[in-house]
Motif scaffolding. Structure first.
Motif, PDB file in Angstrom:
ATOM      1  N   ARG A   3     -76.048  60.970 -71.230  1.00  0.00           N
ATOM      2  CA  ARG A   3     -75.249  60.223 -72.212  1.00  0.00           C
ATOM      3  C   ARG A   3     -75.302  58.721 -71.956  1.00  0.00           C
ATOM      4  O   ARG A   3     -75.468  57.939 -72.886  1.00  0.00           O
ATOM      5  CB  ARG A   3     -73.794  60.702 -72.186  1.00  0.00           C
ATOM      6  N   GLN A  39     -74.551  69.773 -62.999  1.00  0.00           N
ATOM      7  CA  GLN A  39     -74.815  69.743 -64.441  1.00  0.00           C
ATOM      8  C   GLN A  39     -73.969  68.676 -65.116  1.00  0.00           C
ATOM      9  O   GLN A  39     -74.443  67.944 -65.991  1.00  0.00           O
ATOM     10  CB  GLN A  39     -74.503  71.100 -65.066  1.00  0.00           C
ATOM     11  N   LYS A  40     -72.717  68.558 -64.690  1.00  0.00           N
ATOM     12  CA  LYS A  40     -71.825  67.559 -65.269  1.00  0.00           C
ATOM     13  C   LYS A  40     -72.369  66.148 -65.019  1.00  0.00           C
ATOM     14  O   LYS A  40     -72.365  65.302 -65.918  1.00  0.00           O
ATOM     15  CB  LYS A  40     -70.433  67.715 -64.654  1.00  0.00           C
ATOM     16  N   ARG A  50     -75.464  65.618 -67.289  1.00  0.00           N
ATOM     17  CA  ARG A  50     -75.076  65.373 -68.684  1.00  0.00           C
ATOM     18  C   ARG A  50     -74.541  63.952 -68.849  1.00  0.00           C
ATOM     19  O   ARG A  50     -74.838  63.271 -69.832  1.00  0.00           O
ATOM     20  CB  ARG A  50     -74.037  66.399 -69.141  1.00  0.00           C
ATOM     21  N   ASN A  89     -76.821  63.073 -76.347  1.00  0.00           N
ATOM     22  CA  ASN A  89     -75.744  64.058 -76.318  1.00  0.00           C
ATOM     23  C   ASN A  89     -76.319  65.417 -76.699  1.00  0.00           C
ATOM     24  O   ASN A  89     -76.777  65.603 -77.828  1.00  0.00           O
ATOM     25  CB  ASN A  89     -74.630  63.680 -77.292  1.00  0.00           C
ATOM     26  N   ILE A  90     -76.275  66.332 -75.775  1.00  0.00           N
ATOM     27  CA  ILE A  90     -76.809  67.672 -76.019  1.00  0.00           C
ATOM     28  C   ILE A  90     -76.188  68.271 -77.271  1.00  0.00           C
ATOM     29  O   ILE A  90     -76.872  68.898 -78.084  1.00  0.00           O
ATOM     30  CB  ILE A  90     -76.597  68.571 -74.783  1.00  0.00           C
ATOM     31  N   LYS A 144     -80.854  70.129 -64.911  1.00  0.00           N
ATOM     32  CA  LYS A 144     -79.524  70.595 -65.309  1.00  0.00           C
ATOM     33  C   LYS A 144     -79.470  72.110 -65.319  1.00  0.00           C
ATOM     34  O   LYS A 144     -78.533  72.713 -64.776  1.00  0.00           O
ATOM     35  CB  LYS A 144     -79.151  70.051 -66.690  1.00  0.00           C
ATOM     36  N   LEU A 172     -83.135  67.721 -68.148  1.00  0.00           N
ATOM     37  CA  LEU A 172     -82.681  68.999 -68.703  1.00  0.00           C
ATOM     38  C   LEU A 172     -83.124  70.168 -67.823  1.00  0.00           C
ATOM     39  O   LEU A 172     -82.362  71.126 -67.618  1.00  0.00           O
ATOM     40  CB  LEU A 172     -83.187  69.179 -70.134  1.00  0.00           C
TER      41      LEU A 172
END
Length: 125
Positions: free
Chosen positions: A37, A29-30, A33, A43-44, A21, A18
């Motif tokens: 996952r 960032q993608k 994430r 999942n944020i 990110k 995080l």
């Protein structure tokens, strides 16, 4: 929805991701994430307010308010094993239903038939 129970070591790694990110560009960032996952079922969107950034501070707050629980490594390993078994069972049931409905070939049965054919051809030689 992903998991809401993690080991202390997983929380440490999630916090690290995080922080990365929040310090990264959009493409990075993608990827982070996606890693959250796939690797951690994290999942944020399960824990944050929509439109707000989610970082390690928000992770700590989610733990304090009880949205995320920290359990011992053995319990987490047992949970992961059960999820894997359930996922395999559900996939097998889905495949069986697709074969029954004619939407998919039973590849295991097709392989048996292929092997039988190969054996009969080899016996002819």
């Amino acid at each position: 929805m992903g998991r809401n129970k993690y080991s202390a070591s997983e929380i440490k790694e999630i916090g690290k991701l995080l922080r990365m990110k929040n310090a990264s560009n959009r493409a990075q960032q993608k990827l982070i994430r996606h890693q959250l996952r796939v690797d951690y079922e994290f999942n944020i969107s399960d824990f944050n307010e929509q439109g707000k950034a989610f970082g390690d501070v928000e992770l700590t707050e989610a733990i304090k308010r009880g949205a995320i629980m920290i359990l011992d490594d053995a319990t987490i390993a047992d949970m992961k094993a059960k999820r894997a078994r359930d996922k395999a069972r559900d996939e097998a049931a889905r495949q069986a239903e697709a074969v029954k409905a004619g939407e998919q070939t039973d590849w295991q049965e097709a392989m048996k038939q292929w092997q039988q054919w190969e054996e009969s051809e080899a016996a002819k030689d």
